[in-house]
Each structure stands twice: as C-alpha cells, then as structure tokens.
Scaffold this motif. Structure first.
Motif, PDB file in Angstrom:
ATOM      1  N   GLU A   1       4.118   0.496   5.592  1.00 30.71           N
ATOM      2  CA  GLU A   1       5.276   0.135   6.408  1.00 30.71           C
ATOM      3  C   GLU A   1       5.502  -1.369   6.422  1.00 30.71           C
ATOM      4  OE1 GLU A   1       4.344   1.950  10.110  1.00 30.71           O
ATOM      5  OE2 GLU A   1       5.069   3.942   9.504  1.00 30.71           O
ATOM      6  N   SER A   2       4.425  -2.148   6.331  1.00 26.39           N
ATOM      7  CA  SER A   2       4.573  -3.598   6.293  1.00 26.39           C
ATOM      8  C   SER A   2       5.059  -4.079   4.924  1.00 26.39           C
ATOM      9  CB  SER A   2       3.242  -4.281   6.632  1.00 26.39           C
ATOM     10  OG  SER A   2       2.262  -4.003   5.638  1.00 26.39           O
ATOM     11  N   ARG A   3       4.856  -3.261   3.903  1.00 27.22           N
ATOM     12  CA  ARG A   3       5.257  -3.624   2.549  1.00 27.22           C
ATOM     13  C   ARG A   3       6.754  -3.395   2.320  1.00 27.22           C
ATOM     14  NH1 ARG A   3       2.918  -3.686  -2.592  1.00 27.22           N
ATOM     15  NH2 ARG A   3       1.136  -4.598  -1.498  1.00 27.22           N
ATOM     16  N   GLU A   4       7.288  -2.269   2.813  1.00 21.56           N
ATOM     17  CA  GLU A   4       8.691  -1.932   2.555  1.00 21.56           C
ATOM     18  C   GLU A   4       9.280  -1.161   3.723  1.00 21.56           C
ATOM     19  OE1 GLU A   4      11.376   0.508  -0.740  1.00 21.56           O
ATOM     20  OE2 GLU A   4       9.320  -0.057  -1.193  1.00 21.56           O
ATOM     21  N   ALA A   5      10.339  -1.687   4.288  1.00 20.72           N
ATOM     22  CA  ALA A   5      10.993  -1.040   5.433  1.00 20.72           C
ATOM     23  C   ALA A   5      11.538   0.324   5.039  1.00 20.72           C
ATOM     24  CB  ALA A   5      12.109  -1.924   5.966  1.00 20.72           C
ATOM     25  N   GLY A   6      11.344   1.295   5.906  1.00 16.06           N
ATOM     26  CA  GLY A   6      11.888   2.624   5.668  1.00 16.06           C
ATOM     27  C   GLY A   6      11.037   3.523   4.799  1.00 16.06           C
ATOM     28  N   LEU A   7       9.921   3.009   4.293  1.00 14.40           N
ATOM     29  CA  LEU A   7       9.043   3.816   3.437  1.00 14.40           C
ATOM     30  C   LEU A   7       7.946   4.428   4.298  1.00 14.40           C
ATOM     31  CD1 LEU A   7       8.795   4.585   0.463  1.00 14.40           C
ATOM     32  CD2 LEU A   7       7.239   2.663   0.158  1.00 14.40           C
ATOM     33  N   GLU A   8       7.837   5.752   4.253  1.00 12.64           N
ATOM     34  CA  GLU A   8       6.887   6.469   5.092  1.00 12.64           C
ATOM     35  C   GLU A   8       5.776   7.089   4.254  1.00 12.64           C
ATOM     36  OE1 GLU A   8       8.762   8.843   8.490  1.00 12.64           O
ATOM     37  OE2 GLU A   8      10.325   8.855   6.950  1.00 12.64           O
TER      38      GLU A   8
ATOM     39  N   GLU B   1      -6.009  -2.493  -0.620  1.00 10.50           N
ATOM     40  CA  GLU B   1      -7.464  -2.356  -0.593  1.00 10.50           C
ATOM     41  C   GLU B   1      -7.816  -0.950  -0.143  1.00 10.50           C
ATOM     42  OE1 GLU B   1     -10.094  -5.024   1.375  1.00 10.50           O
ATOM     43  OE2 GLU B   1      -8.904  -6.772   0.815  1.00 10.50           O
ATOM     44  N   LYS B   2      -8.800  -0.364  -0.793  1.00 12.04           N
ATOM     45  CA  LYS B   2      -9.233   0.957  -0.373  1.00 12.04           C
ATOM     46  C   LYS B   2      -9.841   0.869   1.017  1.00 12.04           C
ATOM     47  CE  LYS B   2     -10.146   2.555  -5.070  1.00 12.04           C
ATOM     48  NZ  LYS B   2     -11.149   3.077  -6.013  1.00 12.04           N
ATOM     49  N   SER B   3      -9.576   1.862   1.815  1.00 14.32           N
ATOM     50  CA  SER B   3     -10.073   1.863   3.182  1.00 14.32           C
ATOM     51  C   SER B   3     -11.591   1.812   3.208  1.00 14.32           C
ATOM     52  CB  SER B   3      -9.581   3.125   3.907  1.00 14.32           C
ATOM     53  OG  SER B   3     -10.119   3.175   5.192  1.00 14.32           O
ATOM     54  N   ARG B   4     -12.099   1.058   4.169  1.00 16.70           N
ATOM     55  CA  ARG B   4     -13.549   0.906   4.287  1.00 16.70           C
ATOM     56  C   ARG B   4     -14.093   1.639   5.510  1.00 16.70           C
ATOM     57  NH1 ARG B   4     -15.302  -2.916   0.807  1.00 16.70           N
ATOM     58  NH2 ARG B   4     -13.739  -4.344  -0.083  1.00 16.70           N
TER      59      ARG B   4
ATOM     60  N   GLY C   1      -8.227   8.424   9.797  1.00 14.29           N
ATOM     61  CA  GLY C   1      -8.373   6.979   9.866  1.00 14.29           C
ATOM     62  C   GLY C   1      -7.860   6.288   8.617  1.00 14.29           C
ATOM     63  N   ASN C   2      -8.211   6.838   7.450  1.00 19.59           N
ATOM     64  CA  ASN C   2      -7.731   6.276   6.186  1.00 19.59           C
ATOM     65  C   ASN C   2      -6.208   6.376   6.087  1.00 19.59           C
ATOM     66  OD1 ASN C   2     -10.295   5.626   5.287  1.00 19.59           O
ATOM     67  ND2 ASN C   2     -10.605   7.606   4.294  1.00 19.59           N
ATOM     68  N   TYR C   3      -5.688   7.524   6.503  1.00 17.79           N
ATOM     69  CA  TYR C   3      -4.237   7.747   6.459  1.00 17.79           C
ATOM     70  C   TYR C   3      -3.506   6.720   7.319  1.00 17.79           C
ATOM     71  CZ  TYR C   3       0.242  10.015   7.469  1.00 17.79           C
ATOM     72  OH  TYR C   3       1.576  10.271   7.630  1.00 17.79           O
ATOM     73  N   ASN C   4      -3.955   6.525   8.546  1.00 19.15           N
ATOM     74  CA  ASN C   4      -3.292   5.591   9.455  1.00 19.15           C
ATOM     75  C   ASN C   4      -3.357   4.155   8.934  1.00 19.15           C
ATOM     76  OD1 ASN C   4      -2.506   7.565  11.289  1.00 19.15           O
ATOM     77  ND2 ASN C   4      -4.405   7.419  12.475  1.00 19.15           N
ATOM     78  N   ALA C   5      -4.480   3.804   8.313  1.00 17.60           N
ATOM     79  CA  ALA C   5      -4.619   2.454   7.768  1.00 17.60           C
ATOM     80  C   ALA C   5      -3.645   2.234   6.613  1.00 17.60           C
ATOM     81  CB  ALA C   5      -6.054   2.224   7.308  1.00 17.60           C
ATOM     82  N   LEU C   6      -3.536   3.228   5.733  1.00 14.71           N
ATOM     83  CA  LEU C   6      -2.604   3.125   4.614  1.00 14.71           C
ATOM     84  C   LEU C   6      -1.147   3.137   5.091  1.00 14.71           C
ATOM     85  CD1 LEU C   6      -4.216   5.414   1.893  1.00 14.71           C
ATOM     86  CD2 LEU C   6      -3.942   2.937   1.826  1.00 14.71           C
ATOM     87  N   LYS C   7      -0.870   3.940   6.087  1.00 17.05           N
ATOM     88  CA  LYS C   7       0.482   4.038   6.631  1.00 17.05           C
ATOM     89  C   LYS C   7       0.943   2.682   7.162  1.00 17.05           C
ATOM     90  CE  LYS C   7       3.131   6.670  10.059  1.00 17.05           C
ATOM     91  NZ  LYS C   7       4.108   7.267   9.131  1.00 17.05           N
ATOM     92  N   LYS C   8       0.055   1.994   7.838  1.00 19.91           N
ATOM     93  CA  LYS C   8       0.388   0.680   8.395  1.00 19.91           C
ATOM     94  C   LYS C   8       0.657  -0.322   7.277  1.00 19.91           C
ATOM     95  CE  LYS C   8      -1.228  -2.693  11.799  1.00 19.91           C
ATOM     96  NZ  LYS C   8      -2.324  -3.038  12.744  1.00 19.91           N
TER      97      LYS C   8
END
Length: 304
Positions: free
Chosen positions: A36-43, A11-14, A26-33
């Motif tokens: 990381e929950s989608r695939e281990a080791g992916l930054e 979902e696009k950040s709101r 803020g958008n970056y940190n939300a996407l980063k989280k």
C-alpha cells in the motif's frame, strides 16, 4: 509470498516463532502494508478458487459512484423522424457496440434492474396508489405502454450485429458540422480505437464483487449503475431516480472493474493495466453529454 517479494523488491518477512496460521497472517499484514505504501489503490488479497486460496494483488478502477444511465428515447426519435440520418446511424452504431460488445444492458432485456424498477412503478400506477386523478392515471398507463413498445424497438436495433459492425465505416464517412456532431464523432472515433486495441473486450468481464462484503450483505452490482434506460425527461424519471437512489444508498460497497495478478507462480512484471477502463469511461461520459443535449433541446445538428 516469495514471488510477490521478488517482483516488488520487498524484504522477506522475518516474523519467527509464531505458530501457524498466525505466522501467515503476520506475514500477510506486513506485505500488505509495504504494498500500500508502494502504490495507491493496490491491494493484497487472498482469492478463494476451487477450494484453494491464492495470494494476489488487486487494483480497482474507481467509477466515481456515478449512475451511467443512457437514455434511448433520443435514439428512437432520430431513427423514426428520418432526418439527420447520418447522425442517427452513427449514434445507433455507438450504442449498439456498447450494448453488444462492451456489455451494457438494456432495460427491456429480461431480469435487468432498471426494468424491474419500471415494472414496480407501473404496478403502483395501475393499482391506483401513485396518482389519485383517473385521467392522470390513464396518462401514466399509456406512457408505460408507449415506453415498452419503443424500448423494444431500440433494443432490437441495438442488438442487430450489423449496427455494431458498421461503427468504423460510419465514423469515417460522418462529417461533423456542429458541436453536437463533433462530440458524437469524438465518442465514435475513440470507441473505434478502443476496439482495435481491445477487440471484443467487455467492461463486465473484469467486474468483481467487493472483497469487504459477502453476498448476504448486498452490494451495488454493475448493471445497477451501468444501463440503457428510457428517458431522463419523461413523467416517471423522478420516481425512477428516487427509487434507485434510495435503494443503492443502502449498500456500502460497489462492484467495479478489478485487475487481478496471482502470485502462486513467478511474475516477471506488474500486470495491473486499467487502460481499457480509463478510455471506456471517458467515452461514456462523452456519450452522456451528447444524449443530454438531445433530450434537452440542445441538438444543433440539423444538417444530417
């Protein structure tokens, strides 16, 4: 960020009503989280190139914090003894390919880390600080002279293009008659297959300095843990490893192979494929076992 969200179905950040550049953070940190929950080791990272910052994903191949040091003394002995010729030639082709194409350095090349460690140890010996006994000191001096001469010989043979080019033909002709033979042939055949799938690819081309440190902080470079050296059973190997371990333990980050995918354009699919690295390091572990057997008298291929 829209391209990344579209690829992964995020979902696009709101985040709203936050001034620039805090909204970007803020958008970056939300996407980063989410990533990381989608695939281990992916930054999720920003890459600075030509004065521009590019949003990208990065996946790092974990080398296991292992010293991949491959002794060349067994190769020298086999080539000079003249027996087990087929085994010696196949081992030479494997090591030549890893040196020339894969990009693993040799300690007798200029400006190589392990070469500098050997030179530093030699200085301690010649200055009389390493050993008190003059006879022992002369033995060490002679050892370094021998090691450099023979190291230069192995470098010359490993740098010859014909040796790497002969890998496939030598592997096809080789007849394994012992456990050590079989282990070497397995390495060679896997390396031939890797070359077919990734011709001329070097392990060094995807090495990337750690994102969590800058150059002044220092980090373990690839050539500091991936190199051909002289021997693991000679009179200076303890000093070599003590010095290397003491120095590398000071660093908190390591240069490893990294796959990067940029998102300043639309991406159709994830591109993080570490197949080459997985297969190569499996081969390196196998070669390390072969060379260990040779140096510790476990070589039973007396039939070559």
């Amino acid at each position: 960020m829209e391209n990344l969200c579209a690829l992964y179905g995020f979902e696009k950040s709101r985040i709203k009503d936050i001034p620039f550049p805090l909204n970007i953070i803020g958008n970056y940190n939300a996407l980063k989280k989410q990533l990381e929950s989608r695939e281990a080791g992916l930054e999720l990272i920003f890459v600075e190139e030509d004065g521009q910052r590019r949003l990208a994903t990065a996946k790092t191949f974990d080398t296991g914090m292992t010293l991949f040091y491959f002794p060349v003394a067994p190769l020298y002995d086999l080539l000079k003894i003249g027996r087990q010729k087929a085994f010696a030639n196949l081992l030479l082709s494997v090591m030549a390919y890893l040196h020339q194409v894969t990009g693993i350095p040799h300690f007798r090349e200029d400006y190589i880390y392990l070469g500098s460690i050997y030179e530093m140890t030699e200085e301690w010996v010649t200055e009389g600080e390493y050993c008190e006994d003059k006879q022992e000191q002369q033995f060490m001096v002679d050892h370094f002279e021998m090691m450099y001469e023979r190291g230069d010989y192995t470098l010359g043979r490993m740098a010859a293009k014909i040796e790497a080019d002969s890998l496939e033909s030598r592997a096809k002709r080789f007849k394994a008659k012992s456990e050590t033979d079989t282990e070497l042939l397995d390495c060679a055949e896997k390396l031939v297959a890797l070359h077919r799938d990734y011709p001329d690819k070097s392990v060094m081309e995807n090495m990337r300095r750690p994102t969590e440190t800058d150059y002044d902080d220092g980090y373990i470079r690839a050539e500091q843990y991936l190199c051909f050296y002289w021997s693991g059973v000679d009179c200076v190997q303890d000093q070599l490893f003590d010095t290397v371990n003491a120095e590398l333990n000071e660093y908190g980050a390591i240069e490893e192979p990294v796959s990067i995918q940029y998102f300043d354009t639309v991406q159709e699919k994830p591109l993080h494929n570490m197949d080459y690295e997985c297969r190569l390091f499996e081969i390196l572990h196998g070669l390390s076992d072969v060379l260990y057997d040779l140096e510790h008298g476990k070589f039973n291929g007396q039939n070559q």
